[in-house]
Design an enzyme around this catalytic site. Sequence first.
Site, short mmCIF file in Angstrom:
data_model
loop_
_atom_site.label_atom_id
_atom_site.label_comp_id
_atom_site.label_asym_id
_atom_site.label_seq_id
_atom_site.Cartn_x
_atom_site.Cartn_y
_atom_site.Cartn_z
CE1 TYR A 1 -6.36 -0.51 2.07
CE2 TYR A 1 -3.87 -2.04 1.32
CZ TYR A 1 -4.98 -1.88 1.00
OH TYR A 1 -4.69 -1.22 -0.61
CD1 TRP B 1 -0.98 0.55 0.99
CD2 TRP B 1 -1.39 2.03 -1.04
NE1 TRP B 1 -2.49 0.73 1.28
CE2 TRP B 1 -2.52 1.33 -0.09
CE3 TRP B 1 -1.38 2.66 -1.73
CZ2 TRP B 1 -3.72 1.78 -0.82
CZ3 TRP B 1 -2.18 2.81 -2.17
CH2 TRP B 1 -3.53 3.10 -1.33
CD GLU C 1 -1.88 0.15 -5.29
OE1 GLU C 1 -0.88 0.85 -6.11
OE2 GLU C 1 -2.32 -0.04 -5.26
#
Length: 206
Positions: A32, A62, A54
């Site tokens: 990522y 995350w 988010e």
Amino acid sequence: MPLDSLAPGLALADDQRARCSWCMASPLYQHYHDHEWGFPVHDDRRLFEKICLEGFQAGLSWLTILNKRASFRAAFAQFDALQVAQFGADDVQRLLADAGIVRHRGKIEAVINNAQRLAEVQREFGSFDAYLWRFAPAPASRPERITLEAVRQMGVPPEAVALSKDLKKRGWKFVGPTTVYAFMQAMGMVNDHLQGCHVRDGQPES
């Protein structure tokens, strides 16, 4: 590169390339970091997906969200905002029963609400992209060198605060300044890869 020569906030992976140390928890996180985080995005669907995710991240890591991203996409019609905007009470119950996502009623309802608000933004500005990028910080407002210390001292920039306020005024939910700044970092509205990170000055890896 020897470990003792790395600047604070950087780490070496097995391939011996320096990366921002936050991504070292798993190969998925490194992928990522190398392929997505910090590279400019102008596609409305991807921008909508990320601001929704988010919002789900609030209070979580995350990596937790990233590990569930495929399930989120399946649950929310690949973040096709036109479809999500039509979700009703039955869909909320379906999503609350979906163990593959974060089952938080407020966040689920926020995604549906935000899909409806997205259509309003698109009508006014032509695209979500055109609306959002008006808030991108000017390069001259950023530190000359993005070091760990510079990032810590900088905090949430005024542009993120302004975007958060404007989204809230337009009826968006779960778009506080910290959430919005994380979104801006991820979507490349700022480049917060640290100096010395092997992708800072490059392009997403193929």
